[in-house]
Write an enzyme that holds these catalytic residues in place. Structure first.
Site, PDB file in Angstrom:
ATOM      1  N   GLY A  52       0.738  -1.238  -0.034  1.00  0.00           N
ATOM      2  CA  GLY A  52       0.113   0.019  -0.064  1.00  0.00           C
ATOM      3  C   GLY A  52       0.743   1.301  -0.181  1.00  0.00           C
ATOM      4  O   GLY A  52       0.454   2.355  -0.534  1.00  0.00           O
ATOM      5  N   ASP A  90       0.732   3.411   4.455  1.00  0.00           N
ATOM      6  CA  ASP A  90      -0.232   4.321   3.750  1.00  0.00           C
ATOM      7  C   ASP A  90      -1.296   4.766   4.721  1.00  0.00           C
ATOM      8  O   ASP A  90      -1.638   6.046   4.750  1.00  0.00           O
ATOM      9  CB  ASP A  90      -0.938   3.217   2.705  1.00  0.00           C
ATOM     10  CG  ASP A  90      -1.302   2.088   3.191  1.00  0.00           C
ATOM     11  OD1 ASP A  90      -1.319   1.644   4.356  1.00  0.00           O
ATOM     12  OD2 ASP A  90      -1.997   1.196   2.267  1.00  0.00           O
ATOM     13  N   ASP A 140      -5.219   2.432  10.575  1.00  0.00           N
ATOM     14  CA  ASP A 140      -6.465   2.001  10.574  1.00  0.00           C
ATOM     15  C   ASP A 140      -6.935   1.568  12.248  1.00  0.00           C
ATOM     16  O   ASP A 140      -6.974   2.364  12.853  1.00  0.00           O
ATOM     17  CB  ASP A 140      -7.017   0.987   9.532  1.00  0.00           C
ATOM     18  CG  ASP A 140      -8.334   0.715   9.537  1.00  0.00           C
ATOM     19  OD1 ASP A 140      -9.299   1.763   9.679  1.00  0.00           O
ATOM     20  OD2 ASP A 140      -8.492  -0.523   9.154  1.00  0.00           O
ATOM     21  N   LYS A 149      -6.941   7.058  10.267  1.00  0.00           N
ATOM     22  CA  LYS A 149      -8.354   7.123  10.362  1.00  0.00           C
ATOM     23  C   LYS A 149      -8.599   6.821  11.841  1.00  0.00           C
ATOM     24  O   LYS A 149      -8.543   5.621  12.603  1.00  0.00           O
ATOM     25  CB  LYS A 149      -8.987   5.793   9.817  1.00  0.00           C
ATOM     26  CG  LYS A 149      -9.270   5.933   8.475  1.00  0.00           C
ATOM     27  CD  LYS A 149     -10.162   4.723   7.924  1.00  0.00           C
ATOM     28  CE  LYS A 149      -9.813   3.817   6.890  1.00  0.00           C
ATOM     29  NZ  LYS A 149     -10.592   2.780   6.317  1.00  0.00           N
ATOM     30  N   PHE A 151     -13.648   3.262   3.764  1.00  0.00           N
ATOM     31  CA  PHE A 151     -12.830   2.564   3.062  1.00  0.00           C
ATOM     32  C   PHE A 151     -12.208   3.455   1.834  1.00  0.00           C
ATOM     33  O   PHE A 151     -13.071   3.984   0.994  1.00  0.00           O
ATOM     34  CB  PHE A 151     -13.210   1.183   2.680  1.00  0.00           C
ATOM     35  CG  PHE A 151     -12.021   0.259   2.484  1.00  0.00           C
ATOM     36  CD1 PHE A 151     -11.446  -0.387   3.390  1.00  0.00           C
ATOM     37  CD2 PHE A 151     -11.545   0.200   1.008  1.00  0.00           C
ATOM     38  CE1 PHE A 151     -10.319  -1.088   3.101  1.00  0.00           C
ATOM     39  CE2 PHE A 151     -10.527  -0.668   1.072  1.00  0.00           C
ATOM     40  CZ  PHE A 151     -10.026  -1.239   1.942  1.00  0.00           C
ATOM     41  N   ASP A 209      -5.542  -0.199  -1.975  1.00  0.00           N
ATOM     42  CA  ASP A 209      -6.084  -1.103  -2.952  1.00  0.00           C
ATOM     43  C   ASP A 209      -7.410  -1.614  -2.324  1.00  0.00           C
ATOM     44  O   ASP A 209      -7.614  -1.485  -0.979  1.00  0.00           O
ATOM     45  CB  ASP A 209      -5.495  -2.419  -3.161  1.00  0.00           C
ATOM     46  CG  ASP A 209      -5.343  -3.363  -2.069  1.00  0.00           C
ATOM     47  OD1 ASP A 209      -4.950  -2.851  -0.894  1.00  0.00           O
ATOM     48  OD2 ASP A 209      -5.632  -4.716  -2.029  1.00  0.00           O
ATOM     49  N   ARG A 257      -4.855   0.769  -7.128  1.00  0.00           N
ATOM     50  CA  ARG A 257      -3.977   1.164  -6.680  1.00  0.00           C
ATOM     51  C   ARG A 257      -3.054   2.034  -7.464  1.00  0.00           C
ATOM     52  O   ARG A 257      -2.532   3.258  -6.837  1.00  0.00           O
ATOM     53  CB  ARG A 257      -2.755  -0.014  -6.391  1.00  0.00           C
ATOM     54  CG  ARG A 257      -3.106  -1.175  -5.270  1.00  0.00           C
ATOM     55  CD  ARG A 257      -1.727  -1.676  -4.824  1.00  0.00           C
ATOM     56  NE  ARG A 257      -1.934  -2.923  -4.368  1.00  0.00           N
ATOM     57  CZ  ARG A 257      -2.140  -3.129  -3.129  1.00  0.00           C
ATOM     58  NH1 ARG A 257      -2.023  -2.091  -2.187  1.00  0.00           N
ATOM     59  NH2 ARG A 257      -2.308  -4.149  -2.478  1.00  0.00           N
TER      60      ARG A 257
HETATM   61  P1  IMP Z   1      -4.398  -1.594  10.616  1.00  0.00           P
HETATM   62  O1  IMP Z   1      -3.152  -2.405  11.011  1.00  0.00           O
HETATM   63  O2  IMP Z   1      -5.728  -1.610  10.784  1.00  0.00           O
HETATM   64  O3  IMP Z   1      -4.128  -0.194  10.994  1.00  0.00           O
HETATM   65  O4  IMP Z   1      -4.361  -1.464   8.697  1.00  0.00           O
HETATM   66  C1  IMP Z   1      -3.256  -1.448   8.177  1.00  0.00           C
HETATM   67  C2  IMP Z   1      -3.460  -1.560   6.826  1.00  0.00           C
HETATM   68  O5  IMP Z   1      -4.834  -1.965   6.381  1.00  0.00           O
HETATM   69  C3  IMP Z   1      -2.988  -0.493   5.848  1.00  0.00           C
HETATM   70  O6  IMP Z   1      -1.517  -0.549   5.766  1.00  0.00           O
HETATM   71  C4  IMP Z   1      -3.691  -0.706   4.603  1.00  0.00           C
HETATM   72  O7  IMP Z   1      -2.770  -1.675   4.008  1.00  0.00           O
HETATM   73  C5  IMP Z   1      -4.771  -1.720   4.937  1.00  0.00           C
HETATM   74  N1  IMP Z   1      -6.014  -0.788   5.054  1.00  0.00           N
HETATM   75  C6  IMP Z   1      -6.715   0.046   6.157  1.00  0.00           C
HETATM   76  N2  IMP Z   1      -7.778   0.716   5.708  1.00  0.00           N
HETATM   77  C7  IMP Z   1      -7.588   0.878   4.523  1.00  0.00           C
HETATM   78  C8  IMP Z   1      -8.490   1.470   3.466  1.00  0.00           C
HETATM   79  O8  IMP Z   1      -9.528   2.450   3.851  1.00  0.00           O
HETATM   80  N3  IMP Z   1      -8.156   1.176   2.236  1.00  0.00           N
HETATM   81  C9  IMP Z   1      -7.154   0.382   1.702  1.00  0.00           C
HETATM   82  N4  IMP Z   1      -6.543  -0.249   2.706  1.00  0.00           N
HETATM   83  C10 IMP Z   1      -6.710  -0.085   4.070  1.00  0.00           C
HETATM   84 MG    MG Z   2      -0.661  -1.905   4.112  1.00  0.00          MG
END
Ligand code: IMP
Ligand code: MG
Length: 179
Positions: A41, A103, A106, A134, A155, A162, A168
């Site tokens: 990402g 990227d 979340d 986020k 999202f 992606d 992407r």
């Molecule tokens: P986390 O571990 O939940 O913080 O998420 C990390 C990964 O989830 C990020 O590096 C992204 O690759 C993917 N991700 C989280 N939210 C989104 C989104 O809205 N669009 C696309 N990929 C996301």
């Molecule tokens: Mg990622």
């Protein structure tokens, strides 16, 4: 089924403007040795950010760059909560100050996990930089040191991000809406 929002959430020009600001914030605050970027990402963000940083650094030739892969998402918009990290065997972090780039933050699980791993592997300091944050989605206590844009809980795709390996290469960032 999902479809793209009628207009981009963040237009390409706005990304580039913010990126230059972010590069200034980083270079003022943190004299890192190596950028480590999380594939896939962050690939576009990292390419643009590393060049924005190089333009304003006094010794850009001394900065290393490396990539790891971390995945917690399958073909779904929900995190599985488990993080698989690969590419660590080639990474030399002992005593280094690391700028860790992703990227998006979340749930925060990925970055929290990767920071832990880097410190265990002897990194002297790890600071994190994300293009998107986020905040409402956090399930763990994690705060990025540098963040490009705070966005609502929806999202998003484009500029490297992606949905099931699609979208992407779009230059702008778009929201995916359920239909
Ligand atoms: P986390 O571990 O939940 O913080 O998420 C990390 C990964 O989830 C990020 O590096 C992204 O690759 C993917 N991700 C989280 N939210 C989104 C989104 O809205 N669009 C696309 N990929 C996301
Ligand atoms: Mg990622």
């Amino acid at each position: 089924m999902y479809k793209m929002s009628p207009k981009p959430l963040i237009a390409a020009e706005n990304i580039q403007t913010r990126l230059n600001g972010l590069a200034h914030e980083i270079s003022t605050a943190f004299d890192f040795d190596i950028i480590v970027s999380i594939l896939t990402g962050a690939y576009i963000f990292t390419a643009d950010l590393s060049r924005a940083l190089a333009k304003i650094q006094s010794e850009p030739q001394q900065k290393e760059i490396a990539f790891i892969k971390a995945s917690s998402y399958g073909a779904s918009t929900q995190s599985s909560g488990k993080v698989k990290i690969s590419g660590l065997e080639k990474l030399e972090l002992q005593g280094k100050r690391v700028l860790l780039v992703d990227d998006i933050a979340d749930t925060g699980i990925t970055l929290q996990r990767v920071v832990q791993e880097f410190l265990q592997r002897g990194a002297k300091e790890v600071r994190t930089c994300v293009l998107l944050n986020k905040q409402d989605r956090r399930t763990v206590s994690f705060a990025a040191d540098f963040a490009g844009f705070d966005i609502p809980d929806s999202f998003v795709v484009g500029y490297g991000l992606d949905y099931a390996e699609q979208y992407r290469t779009l230059p702008d960032i778009w929201t995916l809406e359920e239909q």
